[in-house]
Design a protein around this motif. Structure first.
Motif: not given
Length: 55
Positions: A23-26, A35-37, A42-47
């Motif tokens: 997972x993103x977390x693992x 995980x959000x970083x 990987x997906x710039x702008x998603x935040x």
């Protein structure tokens, strides 16, 4: 905001073939980041999208 193309590899990124159960977390925990970083890397702008509309 434009979608990230499937072939996008972030600068300084390392390709990783995701395996079952990861997972993103693992993945983030393994390299010691939030995980959000990792998702943002990987997906710039998603935040920005998450801040505007979490769903």
């Amino acid at each position: 905001m434009k979608p990230v193309v499937e072939s996008y590899v972030p600068p300084a990124g390392i390709r990783h073939a995701v395996t079952a159960g990861e997972t993103w977390i693992s993945l983030a925990k393994r390299i010691g980041i939030d995980p959000w970083d990792l998702i943002e890397f990987n997906f710039p702008g998603i935040k920005l999208v998450k801040q505007r509309d979490f769903q």
